[in-house]
Design an enzyme around this catalytic site. Structure first.
Site, PDB file in Angstrom:
ATOM      1  N   SER A  97       0.869  -1.372  -0.146  1.00  0.00           N
ATOM      2  CA  SER A  97      -0.003   0.231   0.194  1.00  0.00           C
ATOM      3  C   SER A  97       0.863   1.303   0.243  1.00  0.00           C
ATOM      4  O   SER A  97       0.404   2.381  -0.374  1.00  0.00           O
ATOM      5  CB  SER A  97      -0.996  -0.107   1.222  1.00  0.00           C
ATOM      6  OG  SER A  97      -0.216  -0.144   2.310  1.00  0.00           O
ATOM      7  N   THR A 137      -2.266  -6.733  -0.942  1.00  0.00           N
ATOM      8  CA  THR A 137      -3.098  -5.813   0.091  1.00  0.00           C
ATOM      9  C   THR A 137      -4.428  -6.154  -0.265  1.00  0.00           C
ATOM     10  O   THR A 137      -4.558  -6.622  -1.531  1.00  0.00           O
ATOM     11  CB  THR A 137      -2.917  -4.412   0.216  1.00  0.00           C
ATOM     12  OG1 THR A 137      -3.082  -3.920  -1.323  1.00  0.00           O
ATOM     13  CG2 THR A 137      -1.527  -4.060   0.552  1.00  0.00           C
ATOM     14  N   ASP A 145      -4.216   1.407  15.166  1.00  0.00           N
ATOM     15  CA  ASP A 145      -2.923   0.673  14.434  1.00  0.00           C
ATOM     16  C   ASP A 145      -2.656   1.622  12.919  1.00  0.00           C
ATOM     17  O   ASP A 145      -1.683   1.558  12.631  1.00  0.00           O
ATOM     18  CB  ASP A 145      -3.328  -0.583  14.000  1.00  0.00           C
ATOM     19  CG  ASP A 145      -2.508  -1.138  13.045  1.00  0.00           C
ATOM     20  OD1 ASP A 145      -1.302  -1.584  13.421  1.00  0.00           O
ATOM     21  OD2 ASP A 145      -2.609  -1.881  11.734  1.00  0.00           O
ATOM     22  N   ASP A 151     -22.788  -1.582   7.487  1.00  0.00           N
ATOM     23  CA  ASP A 151     -22.301  -1.556   6.528  1.00  0.00           C
ATOM     24  C   ASP A 151     -23.472  -1.574   5.407  1.00  0.00           C
ATOM     25  O   ASP A 151     -24.188  -2.364   4.929  1.00  0.00           O
ATOM     26  CB  ASP A 151     -21.601  -3.097   5.920  1.00  0.00           C
ATOM     27  CG  ASP A 151     -20.644  -3.101   4.714  1.00  0.00           C
ATOM     28  OD1 ASP A 151     -21.035  -2.290   3.718  1.00  0.00           O
ATOM     29  OD2 ASP A 151     -19.501  -3.643   4.973  1.00  0.00           O
ATOM     30  N   HIS A 161       0.725   0.442  12.121  1.00  0.00           N
ATOM     31  CA  HIS A 161      -0.154  -0.180  10.967  1.00  0.00           C
ATOM     32  C   HIS A 161       0.473  -1.830  10.675  1.00  0.00           C
ATOM     33  O   HIS A 161       0.763  -2.207   9.425  1.00  0.00           O
ATOM     34  CB  HIS A 161       0.107   0.500   9.614  1.00  0.00           C
ATOM     35  CG  HIS A 161      -0.837   0.317   8.486  1.00  0.00           C
ATOM     36  ND1 HIS A 161      -1.062   1.393   7.638  1.00  0.00           N
ATOM     37  CD2 HIS A 161      -1.743  -0.580   8.263  1.00  0.00           C
ATOM     38  CE1 HIS A 161      -1.818   1.049   6.655  1.00  0.00           C
ATOM     39  NE2 HIS A 161      -2.356  -0.367   7.061  1.00  0.00           N
ATOM     40  N   GLU A 219       0.596   8.965   7.889  1.00  0.00           N
ATOM     41  CA  GLU A 219       1.451   7.989   7.732  1.00  0.00           C
ATOM     42  C   GLU A 219       2.549   8.330   6.925  1.00  0.00           C
ATOM     43  O   GLU A 219       2.095   8.635   5.744  1.00  0.00           O
ATOM     44  CB  GLU A 219       0.852   6.467   7.769  1.00  0.00           C
ATOM     45  CG  GLU A 219       0.357   6.061   8.853  1.00  0.00           C
ATOM     46  CD  GLU A 219      -0.281   4.700   8.692  1.00  0.00           C
ATOM     47  OE1 GLU A 219      -0.086   3.936   7.585  1.00  0.00           O
ATOM     48  OE2 GLU A 219      -1.464   4.262   9.198  1.00  0.00           O
ATOM     49  N   ARG A 266      -7.845   2.342   7.968  1.00  0.00           N
ATOM     50  CA  ARG A 266      -7.048   3.657   7.489  1.00  0.00           C
ATOM     51  C   ARG A 266      -7.253   4.564   8.174  1.00  0.00           C
ATOM     52  O   ARG A 266      -8.192   4.859   8.882  1.00  0.00           O
ATOM     53  CB  ARG A 266      -7.834   4.081   5.936  1.00  0.00           C
ATOM     54  CG  ARG A 266      -7.414   3.061   4.710  1.00  0.00           C
ATOM     55  CD  ARG A 266      -5.935   2.950   4.255  1.00  0.00           C
ATOM     56  NE  ARG A 266      -5.929   2.231   3.196  1.00  0.00           N
ATOM     57  CZ  ARG A 266      -5.533   1.078   3.120  1.00  0.00           C
ATOM     58  NH1 ARG A 266      -5.225   0.242   4.346  1.00  0.00           N
ATOM     59  NH2 ARG A 266      -4.952   0.221   2.092  1.00  0.00           N
ATOM     60  N   GLY A 316      -2.497  -6.297  10.146  1.00  0.00           N
ATOM     61  CA  GLY A 316      -2.531  -7.524   9.308  1.00  0.00           C
ATOM     62  C   GLY A 316      -1.316  -7.974   8.969  1.00  0.00           C
ATOM     63  O   GLY A 316      -1.297  -8.861   8.196  1.00  0.00           O
ATOM     64  N   TYR A 317      -0.225  -7.980   9.752  1.00  0.00           N
ATOM     65  CA  TYR A 317       1.017  -8.222   9.567  1.00  0.00           C
ATOM     66  C   TYR A 317       1.466  -9.520  10.245  1.00  0.00           C
ATOM     67  O   TYR A 317       2.597  -9.880  10.979  1.00  0.00           O
ATOM     68  CB  TYR A 317       2.077  -7.153   9.882  1.00  0.00           C
ATOM     69  CG  TYR A 317       2.730  -6.176   8.979  1.00  0.00           C
ATOM     70  CD1 TYR A 317       1.783  -5.889   7.889  1.00  0.00           C
ATOM     71  CD2 TYR A 317       3.849  -5.697   8.862  1.00  0.00           C
ATOM     72  CE1 TYR A 317       1.932  -5.081   6.644  1.00  0.00           C
ATOM     73  CE2 TYR A 317       4.276  -4.943   7.546  1.00  0.00           C
ATOM     74  CZ  TYR A 317       3.247  -4.621   6.803  1.00  0.00           C
ATOM     75  OH  TYR A 317       3.581  -3.824   5.819  1.00  0.00           O
TER      76      TYR A 317
END
Length: 376
Positions: free
Chosen positions: A45, A67, A233, A147, A255, A238, A209, A258-259
């Protein structure tokens, strides 16, 4: 075949090395002249793939981003140039879901609360939001979903408005893409007005985000709303978060929700499979062949874990406190934010740990949570 890949993508050599020459680059600093004779571009990203970057990429025949989101790709330009491109939807969904779940348990421990007594609102019920809901459902926590896009689709789940969610939920976890136009833009979705409207003692988590929350407004609100608990996060600006905001955040990370080792490997692997499909070649390597073993292989339970014991168990797999502490120490260093992301290679998912049950207690919910059972 010449392949340029972000240096922070794992297992690129193992997967793509058999297809051609792999060149690793700093994705944030990638320049057009580095793509002159390149056939394949693999990014994350931090790389803006647009007309400027691809101005000299005459041979480019495949762009892959490891991503979920594609807001950093100029899709209209790629389509106009007939350059095939793909992303890795859902690759890190499990990792993000588990991060949010662990963060909620950490906050519950710090505030001497019980997570099962909370109502959790999930804003954005796609891959990552659904992963959060699966964790919470496995543990028996009530959730509400918001949503508007899925609500208008054939999704059979029950949805509520954002106002309803905010009025009823003790915890709010954000999992939306960043959009500035359309009927439901997410840029500064949580502005000063919405932040002020949060219930007393709300926990607010952002793992999508940074710009979904107006960080300047968040700082102003937090200065007179000490009751609010924050897990961030992602950050506006950034890789340079607002320094004044960090001390007001209860759990702060760079961030990396998801790592996980599994999530990052899956992202690279999905691009590998997509390229092979385009080339008409068979997939000859399985994802499981890439993953290392966890430092502890199996836990033998003598009884169903309490919430405190569950948090201890989860810390065997991933101790979120370590990343929070490291962030506070290093985010102001030169390139500190990016270096923490680059060097973040230790985190595993629940599935890396096998759980054995010798007491006959009901621990099926642990398997639903994501742990592996004996024999798996």
């Amino acid at each position: 075949m010449k392949i340029v890949a972000d240096e922070n993508m794992p297992y690129v050599d193992e997967l793509f090395g058999q297809l051609g020459q792999v060149i690793k680059v700093d994705g944030r600093k990638l320049q057009a002249e580095q793509l002159v004779d390149v056939d394949v571009l693999l990014v994350r990203s931090v790389t803006k793939v647009n007309a400027e970057l691809l101005s000299q990429a005459e041979r480019l025949a495949f762009v892959g981003t490891a991503t979920i989101g594609m807001d950093h790709l100029d899709e209209a330009y790629l389509q106009a140039k007939n350059i095939p491109y793909t992303n890795a939807p859902g690759c890190n969904a499990t990792a993000v879901g588990e991060y949010a779940f662990i963060a909620m348990l950490e906050l519950a421990s710090r505030t001497q609360a019980n997570l099962r007594d909370k109502c959790v609102g999930i804003v954005g019920a796609g891959n990552t939001g659904s992963a959060v809901q699966r964790c919470l459902a496995a543990y028996g926590v009530k959730t509400l979903l918001c949503d508007p896009f899925l609500q208008g689709s054939d999704d059979t789940r029950e949805f509520v408005s954002l106002d309803t969610l905010m009025a009823h939920c003790d915890v709010i976890s954000l999992h939306v893409p960043i959009t500035q136009t359309g009927s439901h833009p997410t840029w500064h979705m949580f502005d000063e007005k919405r932040l002020t409207q949060l219930k007393q003692h709300t926990w607010l988590l952002n793992c999508c985000r940074g710009e979904v929350i107006d960080n300047t407004a968040l700082l102003q609100v937090k200065q007179h709303r000490q009751d609010l608990k924050l897990v961030l996060d992602v950050w506006e600006g950034e890789p340079n978060p607002m320094p004044e905001l960090v001390p007001h955040v209860d759990i702060a990370t760079p961030h990396i929700a998801g790592y996980s080792v599994e999530g990052k490997a899956k992202g690279t692997y999905m691009l590998y499979c997509a390229l092979l499909k385009q080339l008409g070649k068979p997939v000859e390597m399985e994802l499981s062949q890439l993953l290392p073993q966890l430092w502890v292989e199996q836990i033998n339970l003598t009884e169903a874990p309490s919430e405190k014991a569950l948090l201890t168990l989860l810390r065997f797999v991933y101790d979120l406190r370590d990343d929070d502490q490291l962030f506070r120490q290093r985010f102001l260093n030169n390139n500190g934010f990016d270096l923490m992301r680059k060097n973040h290679k230790h985190r595993r998912e629940f599935s890396a740990l096998r759980v054995a049950n010798s007491a006959g207690s009901d621990v099926d919910w642990l398997l639903k949570l994501g742990f592996s059972g004996v024999g798996q």
